[in-house]
Scaffold this active site. Structure first.
Site, PDB file in Angstrom:
ATOM      1  N   HIS A  78       1.053  -1.356   0.371  1.00  0.00           N
ATOM      2  CA  HIS A  78       0.295   0.087   0.027  1.00  0.00           C
ATOM      3  C   HIS A  78       0.763   1.210  -0.158  1.00  0.00           C
ATOM      4  O   HIS A  78       1.676   0.770   0.428  1.00  0.00           O
ATOM      5  CB  HIS A  78      -1.096   0.375   1.665  1.00  0.00           C
ATOM      6  CG  HIS A  78      -0.519   0.517   3.007  1.00  0.00           C
ATOM      7  ND1 HIS A  78      -0.931   0.407   3.397  1.00  0.00           N
ATOM      8  CD2 HIS A  78       1.292   1.049   2.891  1.00  0.00           C
ATOM      9  CE1 HIS A  78      -0.197   0.787   4.434  1.00  0.00           C
ATOM     10  NE2 HIS A  78       1.257   0.499   4.166  1.00  0.00           N
ATOM     11  N   HIS A 101       4.638   0.195  -0.003  1.00  0.00           N
ATOM     12  CA  HIS A 101       5.693  -0.966   0.797  1.00  0.00           C
ATOM     13  C   HIS A 101       4.557  -2.132   1.212  1.00  0.00           C
ATOM     14  O   HIS A 101       3.212  -1.410   1.304  1.00  0.00           O
ATOM     15  CB  HIS A 101       6.630   0.105   1.838  1.00  0.00           C
ATOM     16  CG  HIS A 101       5.165   0.449   2.905  1.00  0.00           C
ATOM     17  ND1 HIS A 101       5.268   2.234   2.503  1.00  0.00           N
ATOM     18  CD2 HIS A 101       4.763   0.073   3.907  1.00  0.00           C
ATOM     19  CE1 HIS A 101       4.224   2.095   3.406  1.00  0.00           C
ATOM     20  NE2 HIS A 101       3.851   1.047   4.334  1.00  0.00           N
ATOM     21  N   HIS A 115       3.090  -5.145   3.686  1.00  0.00           N
ATOM     22  CA  HIS A 115       3.199  -6.149   5.185  1.00  0.00           C
ATOM     23  C   HIS A 115       2.181  -7.028   4.856  1.00  0.00           C
ATOM     24  O   HIS A 115       1.848  -6.887   4.272  1.00  0.00           O
ATOM     25  CB  HIS A 115       2.076  -4.946   5.859  1.00  0.00           C
ATOM     26  CG  HIS A 115       2.240  -3.751   6.255  1.00  0.00           C
ATOM     27  ND1 HIS A 115       3.536  -3.162   7.270  1.00  0.00           N
ATOM     28  CD2 HIS A 115       2.110  -2.158   5.611  1.00  0.00           C
ATOM     29  CE1 HIS A 115       3.162  -1.513   7.705  1.00  0.00           C
ATOM     30  NE2 HIS A 115       2.889  -1.196   6.316  1.00  0.00           N
ATOM     31  N   ASP A 123      -5.481 -10.000  -1.071  1.00  0.00           N
ATOM     32  CA  ASP A 123      -4.289 -10.660  -0.483  1.00  0.00           C
ATOM     33  C   ASP A 123      -2.804 -10.156  -1.852  1.00  0.00           C
ATOM     34  O   ASP A 123      -3.116 -10.525  -2.926  1.00  0.00           O
ATOM     35  CB  ASP A 123      -4.001 -11.904  -0.606  1.00  0.00           C
ATOM     36  CG  ASP A 123      -2.810 -13.587  -0.180  1.00  0.00           C
ATOM     37  OD1 ASP A 123      -2.089 -12.158   0.569  1.00  0.00           O
ATOM     38  OD2 ASP A 123      -2.644 -14.067  -0.641  1.00  0.00           O
ATOM     39  N   HIS A 124      -1.810 -10.257  -1.663  1.00  0.00           N
ATOM     40  CA  HIS A 124      -1.023 -10.178  -2.969  1.00  0.00           C
ATOM     41  C   HIS A 124      -1.554  -8.648  -3.836  1.00  0.00           C
ATOM     42  O   HIS A 124      -1.295  -8.828  -5.042  1.00  0.00           O
ATOM     43  CB  HIS A 124      -0.617 -11.303  -3.722  1.00  0.00           C
ATOM     44  CG  HIS A 124       0.683 -12.194  -2.500  1.00  0.00           C
ATOM     45  ND1 HIS A 124       0.067 -13.032  -1.251  1.00  0.00           N
ATOM     46  CD2 HIS A 124       2.195 -12.670  -2.239  1.00  0.00           C
ATOM     47  CE1 HIS A 124       0.786 -13.660  -0.977  1.00  0.00           C
ATOM     48  NE2 HIS A 124       2.179 -13.045  -1.341  1.00  0.00           N
ATOM     49  N   GLU A 177      -1.041  -4.013  11.937  1.00  0.00           N
ATOM     50  CA  GLU A 177      -0.673  -3.799   9.989  1.00  0.00           C
ATOM     51  C   GLU A 177       1.188  -4.404  10.759  1.00  0.00           C
ATOM     52  O   GLU A 177       1.796  -5.750   9.973  1.00  0.00           O
ATOM     53  CB  GLU A 177      -0.418  -2.548  10.438  1.00  0.00           C
ATOM     54  CG  GLU A 177       0.283  -1.773   8.878  1.00  0.00           C
ATOM     55  CD  GLU A 177       0.223  -0.479   8.537  1.00  0.00           C
ATOM     56  OE1 GLU A 177      -0.965  -0.301   7.410  1.00  0.00           O
ATOM     57  OE2 GLU A 177       1.123   0.293   9.373  1.00  0.00           O
TER      58      GLU A 177
HETATM   59 NI    NI Z   1       1.862   0.648   5.839  1.00  0.00          NI
END
Ligand code: NI
Length: 268
Positions: free
Chosen positions: A147, A172, A174, A212-213, A257
């Site tokens: 995100h 980046h 998570h 996801d992904h 997160e």
């Molecule tokens: Ni972040």
């Protein structure tokens, strides 16, 4: 008012019922008794009591009282239920029966406020005093996503100042941990609040497969105009699931997160 929680850890196999020596000392340092022998369920039961501590001792309730209550009401029952029903056991029914026994015998100055049975580190069942006929079912799920925190209404400089490195243009990633809690009275026929295979399929279809992904900002409709902060992710997941978990109802969504940052949303 203070809430005090005590956890007891125990293993059961089908032969435990009727053979439990409650006075036997715990011999392992992690406080599990009966401890596991062979391949058997390892369970954690958490009781929360509420009230005003004794001004002299500072105690709300002696934890040895809670240990005794939890073990006496849980171990023979779980063993009996396993012997009678095997893997078809209704955890909801087991927890309701333990609740009735423990709530009845809790000291008057420290009534039972909540009882949680952790079937695995990722799956737990809870009863709360306010709604003792309902069971809360919590299951954890994981997904990985990229995100970028960015608000188009703000200038590039304001975005950088507000979001720091989370505003990096290419984003980046998570590994998100999501805990979904649904609530309801157990179905009298199946004993389940929501059958687990169905629960998992709903979350997979509505949430995991969607997020996801993915790059949340670029690849998902939900975050095309919504900044994908962990707060907003919790809210979006709530919106994706609310109304989908009948006959249970959605109770709470928690999103981690990182292990140090999480948000929860319970509607409204
Ligand atoms: Ni972040």
């Amino acid at each position: 008012m203070v809430r005090l929680t005590r956890e007891v850890r125990f293993s059961v196999d089908r032969d435990w019922a009727g053979h439990v020596e409650f006075t036997r000392p715990i011999t392992n340092s992690w406080g599990g008794w009966p401890s596991a022998v062979g391949l058997v369920p390892y369970l954690q039961l958490r009781a929360t009591v509420v009230g005003r501590p004794d001004p002299r001792t500072g105690y709300l309730c002696n934890i040895s009282v809670l240990d005794d209550l939890l073990r006496r009401h849980a171990i023979p029952l779980v063993a009996d239920e396993l012997r009678a029903h095997g893997w078809r056991v209704s955890v909801e029914h087991v927890l309701q029966t333990i609740w009735q026994g423990v709530a009845r015998e809790c000291p008057p100055q420290a009534p039972l406020a909540a009882l949680e049975l952790r079937a695995t580190p990722h799956l737990s069942y809870t009863i709360e005093r306010e709604h003792p006929t309902m069971v809360l079912l919590s299951q954890q799920f994981e997904f990985s996503a990229a995100h970028r925190l960015h608000c188009p209404d703000l200038s590039d400089e304001e975005n950088r100042r507000t979001f720091g490195k989370c505003n990096n243009p290419r984003g980046h990633g998570h590994n998100y941990l999501v805990e979904i809690t649904v609530a309801g009275p157990p179905d009298p026929r199946t004993g389940a609040v929501l059958p687990l295979p169905r629960f998992e399929q709903i979350v997979k279809d509505q949430v995991v497969d969607r997020l996801d992904h993915k790059h949340l900002n670029d690849d998902t409709e939900e975050f095309r105009t919504v900044n994908p902060s962990v707060e907003n992710i919790a809210r979006v997941i709530w919106d994706l699931l609310v109304g989908q978990v009948a006959p249970a109802r959605l109770h709470r969504v928690r999103v981690w997160e990182t292990p140090k940052t999480w948000a929860e949303y319970a509607g409204a």
